[in-house]
Structure formats: structure tokens, C-alpha cells
Scaffold this active site. Structure first.
Site, PDB file in Angstrom:
ATOM      1  N   ASP A   1       9.328   2.979  -0.034  1.00  0.00           N
ATOM      2  CA  ASP A   1       8.252   3.632   0.710  1.00  0.00           C
ATOM      3  C   ASP A   1       8.452   3.268   2.181  1.00  0.00           C
ATOM      4  O   ASP A   1       8.061   2.185   2.623  1.00  0.00           O
ATOM      5  CB  ASP A   1       6.891   3.174   0.188  1.00  0.00           C
ATOM      6  CG  ASP A   1       5.742   3.859   0.925  1.00  0.00           C
ATOM      7  OD1 ASP A   1       6.013   4.541   1.940  1.00  0.00           O
ATOM      8  OD2 ASP A   1       4.590   3.698   0.497  1.00  0.00           O
TER       9      ASP A   1
ATOM     10  N   TYR B   1       0.854  -1.185   0.000  1.00  0.00           N
ATOM     11  CA  TYR B   1       0.000   0.000   0.000  1.00  0.00           C
ATOM     12  C   TYR B   1       0.889   1.233   0.000  1.00  0.00           C
ATOM     13  O   TYR B   1       1.855   1.315   0.756  1.00  0.00           O
ATOM     14  CB  TYR B   1      -0.894   0.005   1.244  1.00  0.00           C
ATOM     15  CG  TYR B   1      -1.792   1.225   1.341  1.00  0.00           C
ATOM     16  CD1 TYR B   1      -2.852   1.404   0.456  1.00  0.00           C
ATOM     17  CD2 TYR B   1      -1.586   2.189   2.320  1.00  0.00           C
ATOM     18  CE1 TYR B   1      -3.677   2.523   0.550  1.00  0.00           C
ATOM     19  CE2 TYR B   1      -2.403   3.306   2.421  1.00  0.00           C
ATOM     20  CZ  TYR B   1      -3.445   3.468   1.525  1.00  0.00           C
ATOM     21  OH  TYR B   1      -4.263   4.572   1.615  1.00  0.00           O
TER      22      TYR B   1
ATOM     23  N   LYS C   1       3.844   9.035   8.823  1.00  0.00           N
ATOM     24  CA  LYS C   1       3.648   8.456  10.164  1.00  0.00           C
ATOM     25  C   LYS C   1       4.640   8.985  11.205  1.00  0.00           C
ATOM     26  O   LYS C   1       4.462  10.085  11.700  1.00  0.00           O
ATOM     27  CB  LYS C   1       3.612   6.924  10.052  1.00  0.00           C
ATOM     28  CG  LYS C   1       2.476   6.519   9.092  1.00  0.00           C
ATOM     29  CD  LYS C   1       2.062   5.091   9.049  1.00  0.00           C
ATOM     30  CE  LYS C   1       0.759   4.966   8.278  1.00  0.00           C
ATOM     31  NZ  LYS C   1       0.818   4.216   7.046  1.00  0.00           N
TER      32      LYS C   1
HETATM   33  C1  LIG Z   1       0.151   4.697   5.671  1.00  0.00           C
HETATM   34  C2  LIG Z   1       0.964   4.472   4.437  1.00  0.00           C
HETATM   35  C3  LIG Z   1       0.910   5.343   3.349  1.00  0.00           C
HETATM   36  C4  LIG Z   1      -0.090   6.476   3.269  1.00  0.00           C
HETATM   37  O1  LIG Z   1       0.128   7.421   4.253  1.00  0.00           O
HETATM   38  P1  LIG Z   1      -1.114   8.411   4.634  1.00  0.00           P
HETATM   39  O2  LIG Z   1      -0.485   9.360   5.607  1.00  0.00           O
HETATM   40  O3  LIG Z   1      -2.152   7.538   5.241  1.00  0.00           O
HETATM   41  O4  LIG Z   1      -1.550   9.067   3.405  1.00  0.00           O
HETATM   42  C5  LIG Z   1       1.777   5.146   2.303  1.00  0.00           C
HETATM   43  N1  LIG Z   1       2.663   4.131   2.310  1.00  0.00           N
HETATM   44  C6  LIG Z   1       2.748   3.263   3.345  1.00  0.00           C
HETATM   45  C7  LIG Z   1       3.766   2.186   3.315  1.00  0.00           C
HETATM   46  C8  LIG Z   1       1.883   3.392   4.429  1.00  0.00           C
HETATM   47  O5  LIG Z   1       1.928   2.497   5.419  1.00  0.00           O
END
Ligand SMILES: *Cc1c(COP(=O)(O)O)cnc(C)c1O
Length: 433
Positions: free
Chosen positions: A237, A142, A265
Site C-alpha cells: 500500500d 491503515y 494522495k
Molecule cells: C490515506 C491512506 C489510505 C486511504 O486513502 P483515502 O484517499 O483517504 O481513501 C490508504 N492507505 C494508506 C497507506 C493511506 O495513507
């Protein structure tokens, strides 16, 4: 009726599903969200006054525990000077310097307001930099909810059974090619055919949005050499793994250097923050120096920078934090593993460092297809028992358990004991006793 139920009845009338993010819904576990009114340390309290040991931790940012006084004070102090200026500030410079010092592959960084925005912008930059349109992502990873990344995605879309969202133009999705996590030959096959059209390979270096799936030995290294060979950028990511697996994230932990990195995060300390960064050479393609446009009214917001900067400096000053959260993760995984053995349960425990996941499937979970074999009904029953006995887990089989510095040995033991009570009952039911 409980306060949470009452609030949920009101919420569903004015918000889709009653929530502002689908991962907060309890749809997949057949219940309603517990509305949280406050949190401290490892605990959250719901609107009915029930307290729980929390393993969601706002999906990662609360690595120090909830409502850390140092972060709260930094935010209050910043707020006294003004909430937002829409102009350059000293804290942004300090924040950028700090990130560049902690993460060697990042020589320049741009702050944004969410992980979604960070990844979306990094993809645009990769496309602008290489002059290529296609990207490769892995099924079950994701990367936020931008159009080109909602293809075979994990997290809420996996839980909700809509891995390919409606509303994404076919032309947009066509430029997103999907490969199999932990199978670098699936990437190589795509690159052999259309390598000169691929701008980037994007990966969660530890996949933590289809449950937790660790990279096999050599997988990330293989991606590095394939990207170099075909002139595509490698994007890590690290929205979850950044500042969690260590100050230099998964790239430091596994010793693989990406071209671009995305954060979210933890980097915001609980405020809405994201960031993307990489080498000076690549980052100089971002406007206003370069021709890849990306902007944000509230980017680098003073309150958000105060929270994130304080959290990161605390992490830098206190290496014992990482030792502790990793120990808690290890204690949980070891305890769970021996419990599964004791009760002869066909489940699998995964994780690395302060991330963990209990998969309700027997086979080793190495990719999306394996993760999807999980018995989500069995998960739902386990989840509801844990919730009703004071353990706040993410309401989905396909999310991680996050440990924070506030989780104690006693918390982990209590969590394991609660699980043990559930599984011993489950086993006697299974045996018809
Ligand atoms: C949570 C997450 C996102 C998206 O971040 P948001 O602040 O919710 O937009 C993107 N990549 C990874 C790996 C994530 O866990």
C-alpha cells in the site's frame, strides 16, 4: 470568538464532529479545527487570517507545495473542455503509460477515486486471482476505511480509540488476520497454519499511519519470500510512499517487488485519485477482461488526470525535488534529535526521506504496541503550542509530518526554534523552576 470557532459551532450541528474526515477534528488535542481558506507554497491561512507553516500538506499530495501554478493551470485548461465525460480519454492513456514507466512492478493500472477504493479493489483482485478469502494485515497499518481493512487499523481510528470499527460484519473481520509490524515470524506463524487460505499480505512498506515506523532491515524481503512460498500475493500500500520515497516509491527504495501496488494522495496532485496496478497476468483478471468486477463513474476524471499527470511529470523531470525534500526531512530529524538530547527529553524521532514523526515515548518505535505507549497528553500540549506559534501539524500523535519542495531551510529552522522554545519551557516546568 474566532471565525474558526464560529464555523465549528455551525459545523457540528450539521456534520458529525463538524468534519468530513475524522483526522481533521481536533478532538484528541482538545480544541476545534482551524478552518483553512487558502494555501500557497509551504503556507496555509485560516479563516481568521493567521498563517502557518504547513506540515499536513493535504496528507501528502502537495509534494510540490500548495497551489503549484503548473498544476492549477493544467486543471483549469482541462476544465475548459468539460468536467467529466464518463468516456475514455487520451489523458488516461498517458497517465497509465507514465505510471507503468515509473514503477517497474506495475505493467497495468486501473485508476479509481481514492486510496480506500484502490486498496479495497486490490484486495478483491487478490481474492479473485487466488481463489482464497483471507488476508493478513499489520496492526497499526491503515489502508482506508473499507470493511475488511478496519481491523486494528491506524490513523484516525487509532487516534479516536476505535481500531475495530462498529458496523463491520463479524464474518468480514474474521477473514482479516493481523500480524505484528516488523515481525515477519508473526506472519509466518499464520501462514504455517492457514497459508492455503491466504489471498494476500498487505503492508505499508513504511508505516505512516501510526506515526512513522520504518521497516526493519529484511522485514519487507521476508514478506516477499513468505508470500512466494505460500502462494499469497504481496500488496504494497504505497498510498503515502508512492512517488514520495522516489519515483518508484518504497519498492524502489527498499528493492522489494510486490505483486500489487496501491496508490493515492500524490498520484492525484490534490485531486481525488487512487490507483492499483501490478503484472499484466494479475491485472488481466479485472473486468472487463477478467471476472473481478470493479468500476467507477468518475474514475480517470479529466481534471483529476490533468492534476496527477502534471505532478508526476514534474517529479520525473526534476530529481532535485527528491533531494530537497529528503534534505528537509533529514535536517528536521537531526535538529529534533539534538534538541531531545539537549533537554534530556524521553522522546523519539523517526522517519525516512520526507516523512518524520516525533513520538512522545522513549523506546524505539517498531510497531503498533510501541507507538501506543506514546504520551498523547504531552503530544497535545506540544501540538497546541506549535499551532499557536504558526506551525500547522497534524492534530494527532499518530500521523506523519510531510515535507514538500516548498519547505525551505528557513522554515525548518523556524519550526525547530519554535519547538525549542516549547521544550525549554516544558523542562523548566518539569524541574519546578
Ligand atoms: C490515506 C491512506 C489510505 C486511504 O486513502 P483515502 O484517499 O483517504 O481513501 C490508504 N492507505 C494508506 C497507506 C493511506 O495513507
Amino acid at each position: 470568538m474566532s471565525r474558526s470557532e464560529e464555523l465549528f459551532q455551525r459545523a457540528v450541528l450539521c456534520m458529525p464532529g463538524g468534519v468530513n474526515s475524522p483526522v481533521r477534528a481536533y478532538q484528541s488535542v482538545g480544541s476545534w479545527p482551524r478552518f483553512i481558506r487558502r494555501a500557497w507554497g509551504a503556507r496555509v491561512e485560516d479563516e481568521d487570517g493567521r498563517t502557518y507553516i504547513d506540515y499536513i500538506n493535504s496528507w501528502g499530495p502537495m509534494i510540490l507545495g500548495h497551489n503549484d501554478p503548473r498544476i492549477r493551470e493544467a486543471v483549469v485548461k482541462a476544465a475548459e473542455k468539460g468536467l467529466s465525460f464518463g468516456a475514455a480519454t487520451e489523458k488516461e492513456v498517458e497517465m497509465a503509460e507514465l505510471i507503468c514507466r515509473l514503477v517497474p512492478s506495475v505493467e497495468m493500472v486501473r485508476m479509481v477515486n481514492s486510496g480506500t477504493e484502490a486498496v479495497m479493489s486490490a484486495i478483491r483482485l487478490a481474492r479473485g486471482y487466488t481463489g482464497r478469502d483471507k488476508i493478513i494485515k499489520f496492526a497499526g497499518c491503515y489502508h482506508g476505511h473499507s470493511d475488511s481493512l478496519l481491523v486494528k487499523a491506524g490513523s484516525g481510528v487509532m487516534t479516536g480509540g476505535i481500531p475495530d470499527s462498529a458496523g463491520v460484519p463479524a464474518g468480514c473481520a474474521a477473514d482479516t488476520l493481523t500480524a505484528v509490524y516488523n515481525d515477519s515470524s508473526s506472519v509466518e506463524a499464520i501462514l504455517e497454519e492457514q497459508g492455503e487460505q491466504v489471498a494476500a499480505v498487505i503492508v505499508e512498506p513504511v508505516a505512516a499511519n501510526m506515526g512513522v515506523v520504518e521497516p526493519k532491515r529484511g522485514f519487507l524481503q521476508d514478506l516477499r519470500s513468505l508470500c512466494t512460498k505460500y502462494g499469497a500475493l504481496l500488496i504494497f500500500d504505497e498510498v503515502i510512499t508512492g512517488f514520495r520515497l522516489g519515483l518508484d516509491g518504497a519498492q524502489g527504495y527498499y528493492g522489494v517487488k510486490p505483486d500489487l501496488t496501491t496508490f493515492g494522495k500524490i498520484i492525484g496532485g490534490g485531486m481525488p485519485v487512487g490507483a492499483y496496478g501490478g503484472s499484466r497476468e494479475i491485472m488481466n483478471h479485472v473486468a472487463p477482461v477478467g471476472n473481478v468486477y470493479q468500476a467507477g463513474t468518475l474514475s480517470g476524471n479529466p481534471l483529476a488526470m490533468a492534476a496527477g499527470y502534471t505532478e508526476l511529470t514534474i517529479l520525473e523531470k526534476h530529481p532535485e525535488i527528491y533531494r530537497h525534500i529528503n534534505q528537509m526531512g533529514e535536517k528536521f530529524r537531526t535538529g529534533m534529535r539534538s534538541m531531545l538530547k539537549k533537554f534530556d527529553l524521553p522522546y523519539t524521532i523517526t522517519g525516512v526521506g520526507s516523512l518524520a514523526c516525533l513520538f512522545f515515548t522513549q523506546d524505539p518505535v517498531t510497531d503498533y504496541e510501541k507507538a501506543k505507549e506514546s504520551d498523547t497528553n504531552a503530544f497535545a500540549s506540544y501540538f497546541m503550542y506549535m499551532l499557536n506559534h504558526g506551525i500547522h501539524l497534524a492534530p494527532s500523535q499518530f500521523e506523519a509530518i510531510f515535507f514538500s519542495y516548498a519547505h525551505s531551510d528557513v522554515d525548518v529552522v523556524e519550526t525547530l526554534r519554535t519547538a525549542e522554545r516549547y521544550f525549554s519551557q516544558f523542562r523548566s516546568e518539569k524541574n519546578g523552576e
